[in-house]
Motif scaffolding. Structure first.
Motif, PDB file in Angstrom:
ATOM      1  N   TYR A  85       0.818  -1.212   0.000  1.00 44.94           N
ATOM      2  CA  TYR A  85       0.000   0.000   0.000  1.00 44.94           C
ATOM      3  C   TYR A  85       0.854   1.266   0.000  1.00 44.94           C
ATOM      4  O   TYR A  85       0.472   2.277  -0.590  1.00 44.94           O
ATOM      5  CB  TYR A  85      -0.944  -0.021   1.210  1.00 44.94           C
ATOM      6  CG  TYR A  85      -2.052   0.985   1.130  1.00 44.94           C
ATOM      7  CD1 TYR A  85      -3.190   0.729   0.381  1.00 44.94           C
ATOM      8  CD2 TYR A  85      -1.976   2.194   1.817  1.00 44.94           C
ATOM      9  CE1 TYR A  85      -4.226   1.647   0.299  1.00 44.94           C
ATOM     10  CE2 TYR A  85      -3.004   3.120   1.740  1.00 44.94           C
ATOM     11  CZ  TYR A  85      -4.123   2.845   0.986  1.00 44.94           C
ATOM     12  OH  TYR A  85      -5.144   3.754   0.903  1.00 44.94           O
ATOM     13  N   THR A  86       2.004   1.214   0.658  1.00 46.83           N
ATOM     14  CA  THR A  86       2.834   2.409   0.801  1.00 46.83           C
ATOM     15  C   THR A  86       4.016   2.460  -0.161  1.00 46.83           C
ATOM     16  O   THR A  86       4.711   3.473  -0.205  1.00 46.83           O
ATOM     17  CB  THR A  86       3.368   2.543   2.243  1.00 46.83           C
ATOM     18  OG1 THR A  86       4.159   1.398   2.561  1.00 46.83           O
ATOM     19  CG2 THR A  86       2.222   2.677   3.242  1.00 46.83           C
TER      20      THR A  86
ATOM     21  N   SER B  98       2.069   2.106  -5.679  1.00 43.03           N
ATOM     22  CA  SER B  98       0.977   3.087  -5.615  1.00 43.03           C
ATOM     23  C   SER B  98       0.954   3.981  -6.853  1.00 43.03           C
ATOM     24  O   SER B  98      -0.115   4.443  -7.260  1.00 43.03           O
ATOM     25  CB  SER B  98       1.052   3.920  -4.336  1.00 43.03           C
ATOM     26  OG  SER B  98       2.237   4.674  -4.301  1.00 43.03           O
TER      27      SER B  98
ATOM     28  N   THR C 216      -4.524   3.634  -4.706  1.00 43.24           N
ATOM     29  CA  THR C 216      -4.879   3.028  -3.419  1.00 43.24           C
ATOM     30  C   THR C 216      -5.613   1.702  -3.593  1.00 43.24           C
ATOM     31  O   THR C 216      -6.185   1.181  -2.645  1.00 43.24           O
ATOM     32  CB  THR C 216      -5.767   3.983  -2.597  1.00 43.24           C
ATOM     33  OG1 THR C 216      -6.955   4.253  -3.348  1.00 43.24           O
ATOM     34  CG2 THR C 216      -5.043   5.273  -2.271  1.00 43.24           C
ATOM     35  N   HIS C 217      -5.555   1.140  -4.787  1.00 42.61           N
ATOM     36  CA  HIS C 217      -6.308  -0.077  -5.085  1.00 42.61           C
ATOM     37  C   HIS C 217      -5.522  -1.334  -4.715  1.00 42.61           C
ATOM     38  O   HIS C 217      -5.249  -2.200  -5.554  1.00 42.61           O
ATOM     39  CB  HIS C 217      -6.742  -0.102  -6.545  1.00 42.61           C
ATOM     40  CG  HIS C 217      -7.558   1.085  -6.937  1.00 42.61           C
ATOM     41  ND1 HIS C 217      -8.775   1.380  -6.361  1.00 42.61           N
ATOM     42  CD2 HIS C 217      -7.310   2.074  -7.810  1.00 42.61           C
ATOM     43  CE1 HIS C 217      -9.252   2.494  -6.887  1.00 42.61           C
ATOM     44  NE2 HIS C 217      -8.371   2.945  -7.763  1.00 42.61           N
TER      45      HIS C 217
ATOM     46  N   TYR D  58      -6.107  -3.691 -10.050  1.00 40.00           N
ATOM     47  CA  TYR D  58      -5.958  -3.688  -8.598  1.00 40.00           C
ATOM     48  C   TYR D  58      -5.110  -4.870  -8.136  1.00 40.00           C
ATOM     49  O   TYR D  58      -4.847  -5.804  -8.895  1.00 40.00           O
ATOM     50  CB  TYR D  58      -7.317  -3.683  -7.887  1.00 40.00           C
ATOM     51  CG  TYR D  58      -8.163  -4.920  -8.101  1.00 40.00           C
ATOM     52  CD1 TYR D  58      -8.074  -6.004  -7.243  1.00 40.00           C
ATOM     53  CD2 TYR D  58      -9.063  -4.994  -9.154  1.00 40.00           C
ATOM     54  CE1 TYR D  58      -8.853  -7.128  -7.419  1.00 40.00           C
ATOM     55  CE2 TYR D  58      -9.846  -6.107  -9.351  1.00 40.00           C
ATOM     56  CZ  TYR D  58      -9.738  -7.182  -8.472  1.00 40.00           C
ATOM     57  OH  TYR D  58     -10.509  -8.292  -8.664  1.00 40.00           O
TER      58      TYR D  58
END
Length: 137
Positions: free
Chosen positions: A18-19, A24, A29-30, A44
């Motif tokens: 996620y980070t 990203s 943010t998928h 995603y």
């Protein structure tokens, strides 16, 4: 052997993906632990299944986790999905994940499978990683 480190490993893998700036930059943010109900984005990442086996030894408890990460795309061809899958692999292999319980010893790429899903409009790459964790609790 203990399965108790599994939730901590899953949370750390999710957080890493996620980070990660490259990941990203490709999917925003998928990144999902659970795929949301209803419509999903065109591209995603989702955390998938896990198989765990004992790796305890005389120094303490431990386990080997084979965990999957899915890259799903409805784009024509596999190019974009493979680009994301490469970024996922780069973000996870040999990463220094901090777990809330136990410790990650290593995390390596094990295998991948790219396939069309259903009628062929969706592409899915299933990446499998193997993690060795210690748990001395």
């Amino acid at each position: 052997m203990s399965y108790a480190v599994s939730a901590a490993l899953q949370a750390a893998v999710f957080q890493q993906l996620y980070t990660d700036p490259v990941v990203s930059g490709l999917v925003g943010t998928h990144v999902y632990d659970a795929i949301p109900a209803g419509s999903v984005p065109q591209l995603y990442i989702a955390l998938g299944s896990e198989t765990v086996r004992d790796a305890s030894d005389k120094t303490g408890g431990g386990a080997l986790h084979d965990l999957t990460v899915l890259v799903v795309s409805d784009a024509a061809g596999f190019t974009k999905a493979k680009e994301v899958a490469g970024a996922v692999s780069d973000a996870l292999v040999d990463s220094d994940l901090t777990l809330t319980r136990g410790a990650l010893v290593w995390l390596n790429f094990l295998k991948a499978r790219a396939a069309r899903v259903g009628t062929g409009d969706t592409r899915r790459i299933t990446l499998t990683f193997r993690a060795r964790v210690d748990d001395d609790n």
